[in-house]
Design an enzyme around this catalytic site. Structure first.
Site, PDB file in Angstrom:
ATOM      1  N   ARG A  39       1.578 -10.068  -3.163  1.00 31.15           N
ATOM      2  CA  ARG A  39       1.335 -11.355  -2.950  1.00 31.15           C
ATOM      3  C   ARG A  39       1.871 -11.871  -4.453  1.00 31.15           C
ATOM      4  O   ARG A  39       2.209 -12.919  -4.946  1.00 31.15           O
ATOM      5  CB  ARG A  39       0.150 -12.136  -2.709  1.00 31.15           C
ATOM      6  CG  ARG A  39       0.023 -11.921  -1.283  1.00 31.15           C
ATOM      7  CD  ARG A  39      -1.349 -12.588  -0.890  1.00 31.15           C
ATOM      8  NE  ARG A  39      -1.526 -12.540   0.511  1.00 31.15           N
ATOM      9  CZ  ARG A  39      -2.673 -12.913   1.351  1.00 31.15           C
ATOM     10  NH1 ARG A  39      -3.646 -13.425   0.696  1.00 31.15           N
ATOM     11  NH2 ARG A  39      -2.914 -12.747   2.498  1.00 31.15           N
ATOM     12  N   GLU A  57       9.189   0.181  -6.057  1.00 35.54           N
ATOM     13  CA  GLU A  57       9.619  -1.158  -6.361  1.00 35.54           C
ATOM     14  C   GLU A  57       8.826  -2.259  -5.736  1.00 35.54           C
ATOM     15  O   GLU A  57       8.541  -1.978  -4.587  1.00 35.54           O
ATOM     16  CB  GLU A  57      11.117  -1.413  -6.228  1.00 35.54           C
ATOM     17  CG  GLU A  57      11.441  -2.735  -6.284  1.00 35.54           C
ATOM     18  CD  GLU A  57      12.928  -2.903  -5.576  1.00 35.54           C
ATOM     19  OE1 GLU A  57      13.438  -4.272  -5.771  1.00 35.54           O
ATOM     20  OE2 GLU A  57      13.558  -2.112  -5.104  1.00 35.54           O
ATOM     21  N   TYR A 116     -11.009 -10.107  15.690  1.00 33.83           N
ATOM     22  CA  TYR A 116     -10.601  -8.902  14.985  1.00 33.83           C
ATOM     23  C   TYR A 116      -9.562  -8.094  16.150  1.00 33.83           C
ATOM     24  O   TYR A 116      -8.628  -7.968  15.908  1.00 33.83           O
ATOM     25  CB  TYR A 116     -11.600  -8.172  14.252  1.00 33.83           C
ATOM     26  CG  TYR A 116     -10.865  -7.017  13.305  1.00 33.83           C
ATOM     27  CD1 TYR A 116     -10.307  -7.357  12.092  1.00 33.83           C
ATOM     28  CD2 TYR A 116     -10.686  -5.669  13.847  1.00 33.83           C
ATOM     29  CE1 TYR A 116      -9.659  -6.327  11.600  1.00 33.83           C
ATOM     30  CE2 TYR A 116     -10.115  -4.843  13.209  1.00 33.83           C
ATOM     31  CZ  TYR A 116      -9.580  -4.931  11.929  1.00 33.83           C
ATOM     32  OH  TYR A 116      -9.022  -4.059  11.291  1.00 33.83           O
ATOM     33  N   LYS A 120      -5.283  -7.817  16.615  1.00 34.57           N
ATOM     34  CA  LYS A 120      -4.643  -6.443  16.524  1.00 34.57           C
ATOM     35  C   LYS A 120      -3.901  -6.165  17.727  1.00 34.57           C
ATOM     36  O   LYS A 120      -2.684  -5.776  17.625  1.00 34.57           O
ATOM     37  CB  LYS A 120      -5.603  -5.532  16.026  1.00 34.57           C
ATOM     38  CG  LYS A 120      -6.129  -5.541  14.995  1.00 34.57           C
ATOM     39  CD  LYS A 120      -5.440  -5.613  13.759  1.00 34.57           C
ATOM     40  CE  LYS A 120      -6.047  -5.478  12.150  1.00 34.57           C
ATOM     41  NZ  LYS A 120      -5.358  -5.872  11.276  1.00 34.57           N
ATOM     42  N   PRO A 143      -5.388   3.610  13.499  1.00 34.03           N
ATOM     43  CA  PRO A 143      -6.575   4.256  13.103  1.00 34.03           C
ATOM     44  C   PRO A 143      -7.641   3.586  13.657  1.00 34.03           C
ATOM     45  O   PRO A 143      -7.840   2.228  13.951  1.00 34.03           O
ATOM     46  CB  PRO A 143      -6.112   4.134  11.467  1.00 34.03           C
ATOM     47  CG  PRO A 143      -5.450   2.777  11.317  1.00 34.03           C
ATOM     48  CD  PRO A 143      -4.585   2.801  12.573  1.00 34.03           C
ATOM     49  N   VAL A 144      -8.715   4.284  13.001  1.00 31.61           N
ATOM     50  CA  VAL A 144      -9.729   3.582  13.490  1.00 31.61           C
ATOM     51  C   VAL A 144     -10.923   3.145  12.154  1.00 31.61           C
ATOM     52  O   VAL A 144     -10.249   2.879  11.142  1.00 31.61           O
ATOM     53  CB  VAL A 144     -10.940   4.743  14.183  1.00 31.61           C
ATOM     54  CG1 VAL A 144     -10.212   4.896  15.710  1.00 31.61           C
ATOM     55  CG2 VAL A 144     -11.022   6.129  13.499  1.00 31.61           C
ATOM     56  N   SER A 158     -14.442  -1.523   5.822  1.00 31.24           N
ATOM     57  CA  SER A 158     -15.049  -0.549   6.670  1.00 31.24           C
ATOM     58  C   SER A 158     -15.769   0.291   5.599  1.00 31.24           C
ATOM     59  O   SER A 158     -16.616   1.062   6.112  1.00 31.24           O
ATOM     60  CB  SER A 158     -13.737   0.083   7.325  1.00 31.24           C
ATOM     61  OG  SER A 158     -13.093   0.631   6.526  1.00 31.24           O
TER      62      SER A 158
END
Length: 263
Positions: A39, A57, A116, A120, A143-144, A158
């Site tokens: 950002r 880059e 959440y 996903k 992934p977890v 997490s």
């Protein structure tokens, strides 16, 4: 330049994120040129790559994306899996890449961290539709709960959730308990996760979805591990109240990933 000599290129979105920063590091170490979006490019030192790297880059997100285009060998993007299925009663369930979280159930009950997993699922299915419509080969690594050290200056929630047993952060621990409501606390180390994404990107036969889970455990097992491994710290036992699982009722399997040669 022959095809064999062509410089490998990867595009990683959100380069200053926890997982993305670790992925960029692994890609650079393996000879890739990396284009990453952030950002704020002026804070590029947070993008998980050396400032003086000639193979990295950084471009601004939301600026049209023209600078990040080109023929990358793969695009790094991760979808964290949190499987919530109400019909999984009892013990001994082993889940692979086939089932998805039950969006209808989650949106109907709106309990726990429901938004959440819903976001996903919708994201990954939208990406799959787009890839199919445009003839793009899409391979997804799911992934977890991800832990471990990464170049990013701030850790993803997490990590803070798992460390709440030592920090005593009640809000972070509450999120950890919400995760365990799915029947287990599934963990993976960020280095294993990044190696897995590189592995499927370079494996010609790789296709579809891949679960990346290193350990199926519980909060109580994690607390006991931390107590034994790090006795110099104090596990906040006052957090361990109410109904907590002794052993996982559900396990997520990485058999597909391992079966194709990943260690």
């Amino acid at each position: 330049m022959s095809a064999g000599d062509r410089k490998k290129t990867a595009c990683v979105t959100g380069g200053n994120g926890y997982i993305a920063s670790a992925l960029i590091k692994v890609l650079l170490e393996n000879g890739y040129a990396v284009k990453t979006t952030v950002r704020n490019p002026e804070r590029a030192d947070r993008a998980g790559r050396p400032r003086d790297s000639e193979r990295a880059e950084v471009v601004r997100e939301g600026g049209g994306g023209g600078e990040a285009r080109g023929p990358p060998d793969f695009v790094g993007g991760l979808c964290v899996v949190t499987l919530v299925r109400p019909e999984l009663q009892g013990d001994g369930h082993v889940l692979d890449e086939e089932p998805w979280s039950d969006v209808e159930y989650l949106t109907g009950t709106k309990s726990g961290l429901w938004a959440y997993p819903v976001s996903k699922v919708l994201l990954e299915k939208a990406a799959s539709r787009f890839a199919a419509e445009h003839g793009i080969s899409l391979v997804t690594v799911c992934p977890v709960v991800t832990v471990g050290t990464a170049p990013a200056r701030s850790a993803r929630p997490s990590v803070l959730n798992c460390l709440s047993l030592l920090s005593g952060d009640e809000a972070a621990f509450g999120a950890l308990r919400a995760m365990e409501l799915s029947g287990m606390l599934a963990l993976v180390h960020v280095e294993d996760l990044c190696r897995a994404e590189l592995f499927v990107a370079e494996e010609a036969a790789a296709a579809g979805r891949y679960l990346c889970c290193g350990l199926n455990t519980t909060i109580l097992e994690l607390a006991r591990f931390l107590t034994e491994k790090y006795p110099q710290y104090t596990v906040k036992t006052n957090l361990l109240f109410g109904e907590l699982l002794e052993k996982p009722r559900v396990c997520l399997s990485s058999a597909k990933l391992v079966g194709e040669g990943f260690d």
